[in-house]
Motif scaffolding. Structure first.
Motif, PDB file in Angstrom:
ATOM      1  N   UNK A   1       0.825  -1.200   0.000  1.00  0.00           N
ATOM      2  CA  UNK A   1       0.000   0.000   0.000  1.00  0.00           C
ATOM      3  C   UNK A   1       0.863   1.254   0.000  1.00  0.00           C
ATOM      4  N   UNK A   2       0.240   2.372  -0.285  1.00  0.00           N
ATOM      5  CA  UNK A   2       0.954   3.645  -0.432  1.00  0.00           C
ATOM      6  C   UNK A   2       1.610   4.097   0.866  1.00  0.00           C
ATOM      7  N   UNK A   3       1.006   3.793   2.001  1.00  0.00           N
ATOM      8  CA  UNK A   3       1.577   4.176   3.295  1.00  0.00           C
ATOM      9  C   UNK A   3       2.927   3.488   3.519  1.00  0.00           C
ATOM     10  N   UNK A   4       2.979   2.208   3.188  1.00  0.00           N
ATOM     11  CA  UNK A   4       4.220   1.446   3.359  1.00  0.00           C
ATOM     12  C   UNK A   4       5.311   1.988   2.438  1.00  0.00           C
ATOM     13  N   UNK A   5       4.974   2.269   1.196  1.00  0.00           N
ATOM     14  CA  UNK A   5       5.951   2.793   0.235  1.00  0.00           C
ATOM     15  C   UNK A   5       6.436   4.177   0.672  1.00  0.00           C
ATOM     16  N   UNK A   6       5.522   5.014   1.177  1.00  0.00           N
ATOM     17  CA  UNK A   6       5.910   6.345   1.665  1.00  0.00           C
ATOM     18  C   UNK A   6       6.826   6.222   2.890  1.00  0.00           C
ATOM     19  N   UNK A   7       6.528   5.273   3.772  1.00  0.00           N
ATOM     20  CA  UNK A   7       7.356   5.038   4.954  1.00  0.00           C
ATOM     21  C   UNK A   7       8.770   4.632   4.553  1.00  0.00           C
ATOM     22  N   UNK A   8       8.867   3.707   3.594  1.00  0.00           N
ATOM     23  CA  UNK A   8      10.183   3.241   3.125  1.00  0.00           C
ATOM     24  C   UNK A   8      10.946   4.379   2.466  1.00  0.00           C
TER      25      UNK A   8
ATOM     26  N   UNK B   1      19.795  -7.464   3.940  1.00  0.00           N
ATOM     27  CA  UNK B   1      18.590  -8.288   3.908  1.00  0.00           C
ATOM     28  C   UNK B   1      18.170  -8.553   5.347  1.00  0.00           C
ATOM     29  N   UNK B   2      16.936  -8.178   5.676  1.00  0.00           N
ATOM     30  CA  UNK B   2      16.417  -8.359   7.031  1.00  0.00           C
ATOM     31  C   UNK B   2      15.114  -9.138   6.983  1.00  0.00           C
ATOM     32  N   UNK B   3      14.934 -10.027   7.958  1.00  0.00           N
ATOM     33  CA  UNK B   3      13.700 -10.794   8.069  1.00  0.00           C
ATOM     34  C   UNK B   3      13.065 -10.461   9.411  1.00  0.00           C
ATOM     35  N   UNK B   4      11.845  -9.888   9.367  1.00  0.00           N
ATOM     36  CA  UNK B   4      11.187  -9.399  10.578  1.00  0.00           C
ATOM     37  C   UNK B   4       9.700  -9.714  10.548  1.00  0.00           C
ATOM     38  N   UNK B   5       9.005  -9.272  11.610  1.00  0.00           N
ATOM     39  CA  UNK B   5       7.558  -9.472  11.694  1.00  0.00           C
ATOM     40  C   UNK B   5       6.807  -8.519  10.768  1.00  0.00           C
ATOM     41  N   UNK B   6       7.307  -7.279  10.644  1.00  0.00           N
ATOM     42  CA  UNK B   6       6.650  -6.291   9.780  1.00  0.00           C
ATOM     43  C   UNK B   6       7.689  -5.665   8.855  1.00  0.00           C
ATOM     44  N   UNK B   7       7.201  -5.119   7.745  1.00  0.00           N
ATOM     45  CA  UNK B   7       8.118  -4.458   6.817  1.00  0.00           C
ATOM     46  C   UNK B   7       8.681  -3.177   7.420  1.00  0.00           C
ATOM     47  N   UNK B   8       7.901  -2.504   8.266  1.00  0.00           N
ATOM     48  CA  UNK B   8       8.384  -1.279   8.914  1.00  0.00           C
ATOM     49  C   UNK B   8       9.574  -1.571   9.815  1.00  0.00           C
ATOM     50  N   UNK B   9       9.472  -2.652  10.583  1.00  0.00           N
ATOM     51  CA  UNK B   9      10.572  -3.065  11.458  1.00  0.00           C
ATOM     52  C   UNK B   9      11.805  -3.427  10.629  1.00  0.00           C
ATOM     53  N   UNK B  10      11.584  -4.120   9.515  1.00  0.00           N
ATOM     54  CA  UNK B  10      12.677  -4.483   8.620  1.00  0.00           C
ATOM     55  C   UNK B  10      13.330  -3.264   8.009  1.00  0.00           C
TER      56      UNK B  10
END
Length: 100
Positions: free
Chosen positions: A13-20, A68-77
């Motif tokens: 979603x757009x929120x995730x892309x904006x956060x990254x 490369x990170x593996x986490x519970x959420x993409x934000x945490x990664x």
């Protein structure tokens, strides 16, 4: 800085892309010669809760950094990957200063 974000097998979603984008823009504070950055978001089909994979590739003149990170959420990664890239870019900048 332009961040190319690709989500594999799902739609981000757009929120995730904006956060990254916001997190990756912070890297320019530490090293201003970043050419481009690519981010890959993947979800593993496992029962494990840490099934989100965040992979970032940052290109600078003469080198490429991959995290490369593996986490519970993409934000945490994103947070942990940017922190790792930050350290690597600072280290590179210090090495370049030593040669001047």
């Amino acid at each position: 800085m332009k961040v190319n974000t690709q989500s594999v097998n799902f739609n981000a979603d757009k929120k995730l892309i904006a956060f990254i984008q916001k997190r990756m823009d912070k890297l320019e504070l530490f090293y201003d010669k970043v050419i481009q950055s690519d981010v890959y978001l993947k979800v593993e089909n496992t029962s494990d809760k840490e099934n989100k994979i965040f992979e970032a590739r940052v290109s600078v003149p003469g080198d490429t950094f991959v995290v490369k990170k593996q986490c519970k959420t993409f934000e945490e990664g994103a947070d942990s990957a940017v922190a790792s890239l930050e350290r690597q870019l600072k280290k590179r900048k210090e090495k370049l200063r030593a040669y001047l």
